[in-house]
Design a protein around this motif. Structure first.
Motif, PDB file in Angstrom:
ATOM      1  N   LEU A   1      -9.001   4.084 -10.493  1.00 53.62           N
ATOM      2  CA  LEU A   1      -7.523   4.524 -10.618  1.00 53.62           C
ATOM      3  C   LEU A   1      -5.840   3.900 -11.058  1.00 53.62           C
ATOM      4  CD1 LEU A   1      -7.223   5.888  -6.994  1.00 53.62           C
ATOM      5  CD2 LEU A   1      -7.588   7.519  -8.817  1.00 53.62           C
TER       6      LEU A   1
ATOM      7  N   THR B   1      -5.377   6.262 -13.665  1.00 54.60           N
ATOM      8  CA  THR B   1      -3.550   6.233 -14.229  1.00 54.60           C
ATOM      9  C   THR B   1      -2.567   5.625 -15.303  1.00 54.60           C
ATOM     10  OG1 THR B   1      -3.231   4.507 -12.148  1.00 54.60           O
ATOM     11  CG2 THR B   1      -3.254   7.434 -11.368  1.00 54.60           C
TER      12      THR B   1
ATOM     13  N   THR C   1      -3.046   7.938 -18.255  1.00 54.36           N
ATOM     14  CA  THR C   1      -2.084   9.673 -18.080  1.00 54.36           C
ATOM     15  C   THR C   1      -1.120   9.352 -17.882  1.00 54.36           C
ATOM     16  OG1 THR C   1      -2.360   9.060 -15.484  1.00 54.36           O
ATOM     17  CG2 THR C   1      -4.829  10.185 -17.056  1.00 54.36           C
TER      18      THR C   1
ATOM     19  N   ILE D   1       1.972  11.136 -20.253  1.00 60.77           N
ATOM     20  CA  ILE D   1       2.290  12.315 -19.349  1.00 60.77           C
ATOM     21  C   ILE D   1       4.145  11.351 -19.981  1.00 60.77           C
ATOM     22  CG2 ILE D   1       3.963  12.222 -17.346  1.00 60.77           C
ATOM     23  CD1 ILE D   1       0.752  12.452 -16.806  1.00 60.77           C
TER      24      ILE D   1
ATOM     25  N   ILE E   1      10.889  13.247  -9.926  1.00 58.85           N
ATOM     26  CA  ILE E   1       9.828  12.675 -10.801  1.00 58.85           C
ATOM     27  C   ILE E   1       8.400  11.219 -10.132  1.00 58.85           C
ATOM     28  CG2 ILE E   1       9.039  11.936 -12.549  1.00 58.85           C
ATOM     29  CD1 ILE E   1      11.108  12.194 -14.359  1.00 58.85           C
ATOM     30  N   ALA E   2       7.539  11.628  -9.988  1.00 55.94           N
ATOM     31  CA  ALA E   2       6.946  11.590  -9.017  1.00 55.94           C
ATOM     32  C   ALA E   2       6.599   9.791  -9.931  1.00 55.94           C
ATOM     33  CB  ALA E   2       5.205  11.923  -9.210  1.00 55.94           C
ATOM     34  N   CYS E   3       6.175   8.297  -8.650  1.00 58.36           N
ATOM     35  CA  CYS E   3       5.842   7.470  -9.558  1.00 58.36           C
ATOM     36  C   CYS E   3       4.279   7.532  -8.862  1.00 58.36           C
ATOM     37  CB  CYS E   3       6.267   6.563  -8.611  1.00 58.36           C
ATOM     38  SG  CYS E   3       7.826   6.160  -8.000  1.00 58.36           S
ATOM     39  N   ASP E   4       3.351   6.675 -10.544  1.00 59.32           N
ATOM     40  CA  ASP E   4       2.059   7.358 -10.544  1.00 59.32           C
ATOM     41  C   ASP E   4       1.446   5.734  -9.785  1.00 59.32           C
ATOM     42  OD1 ASP E   4       1.521   5.354 -12.760  1.00 59.32           O
ATOM     43  OD2 ASP E   4       2.976   7.288 -13.740  1.00 59.32           O
ATOM     44  N   TYR E   5       0.290   6.005  -9.401  1.00 59.35           N
ATOM     45  CA  TYR E   5      -0.367   4.922  -9.122  1.00 59.35           C
ATOM     46  C   TYR E   5      -0.494   3.213  -9.711  1.00 59.35           C
ATOM     47  CZ  TYR E   5      -4.437   2.762  -6.646  1.00 59.35           C
ATOM     48  OH  TYR E   5      -5.632   2.211  -5.486  1.00 59.35           O
TER      49      TYR E   5
ATOM     50  N   SER F   1       8.079   7.282  -3.004  1.00 58.86           N
ATOM     51  CA  SER F   1       7.056   8.230  -3.814  1.00 58.86           C
ATOM     52  C   SER F   1       6.800   8.766  -5.531  1.00 58.86           C
ATOM     53  CB  SER F   1       5.980   9.297  -3.284  1.00 58.86           C
ATOM     54  OG  SER F   1       5.994   8.946  -1.984  1.00 58.86           O
TER      55      SER F   1
END
Lengths: 108, 159
Positions: free
Chosen positions: B21, B25, B28, B32, B76-80, B145
């Motif tokens: 992951l 991430t 990705t 993004i 906006i999301a925090c990614d892993y 998150s």
């Protein structure tokens, strides 16, 4: 109802200050429950569902503030400010406040 | 189940998947983010005709008409990978650049949306700019998150 976040409106002057009005909403933001948001939390990007929730909350808070102004028989709300805060247990409050006034056209 | 298989399964779940992951991430997330910054540059250029200030009063000699409140918001999301990099920085201290870019993206996106609303209202000047940011979701004492940003101001038409 004129709503601005400045303390003036061009071409008009304040005839009477009615007082402080406000509206607020509290929304739960437990992202973990939402599967789509959970996926976004791994790869990143905009959480559109939550943006929409935020927009709805903001509209609701503002309409509550405007309703209070209407009750006071004001025709404008000036100097509107927003305040967001994280309340315990994964909820957040959006608070909108401003000053309700009666505006008249500037003479001359 | 014999001991060896158990070990492999353990390894897979405890190290393999998180590692996968993280690597996924990382890439990705970068893609993004790069695309978002490019989109932001484009949008800001297209909206550069609208003057933007956070002055409460009009600059001297400016005459305007109208006056309507405009706002833009985004979550906006925090990614892993970002969360992992942030926790690591928390151990050693220093600037958390991965979160800096996240906040910058949120603020700029919210500003662009507000300017779109101003343009739709036929305005070319937005004053008294205010910004609010807040962390979203996540466990109480854990990492957020995501981050939300609200940007608002008053739109006028310059005379």
């Amino acid at each position: 109802m004129i709503v601005v976040n400045t303390d003036f409106v061009p071409g008009k002057r304040i005839a009477e200050v009615k007082g402080l009005v406000s509206g607020n909403t509290v929304r739960a933001k437990h992202v973990g429950r939402d599967i789509a948001a959970g996926l976004k939390n791994i790869v990143g990007g905009e959480l559109k569902g939550y943006t929409e929730l935020l927009t709805e909350s903001r509209r609701e808070a503002m309409s509550r503030m405007i309703a209070q102004a209407q009750e006071l028989q004001a025709n404008a709300v000036l100097n509107v400010r927003f305040s967001t805060s994280n309340v315990a247990a994964g909820a957040a409050e959006l608070y909108a406040y401003g000053t309700a006034v009666v505006l008249v056209d500037e003479a001359g | 189940m014999d001991h060896d298989t158990e070990n492999w399964i353990d390894l897979l779940f405890n190290i393999g998947i998180p590692l996968f992951l993280l690597v996924l991430t990382y890439f990705t997330g970068r893609v993004i983010e790069r695309r978002h910054f490019q989109a932001l540059d484009r949008e800001e250029k297209a909206l550069s005709g609208i003057r933007l200030t956070d002055l409460g009063r009009l600059p001297p000699g400016t005459r305007v008409r109208g006056g309507t409140m405009v706002q833009g918001e985004v979550v906006i999301a925090c990614d892993y990978y970002r969360v992992f990099a942030g926790s690591l920085k928390n151990l050693f201290g220093g600037r958390i650049r991965s979160f800096e870019t996240l906040l910058e993206r949120a603020r700029r996106e919210a500003t662009v949306r507000m300017l779109h609303e101003a343009r739709r209202a036929g305005a070319n000047y937005v004053g008294n700019l205010r910004m609010e940011t807040c962390s979203v979701g996540g466990k109480q004492d854990g990492n957020p998150s995501g981050v939300e940003a609200i940007v608002y101001g008053t739109a006028f038409t310059l005379e």
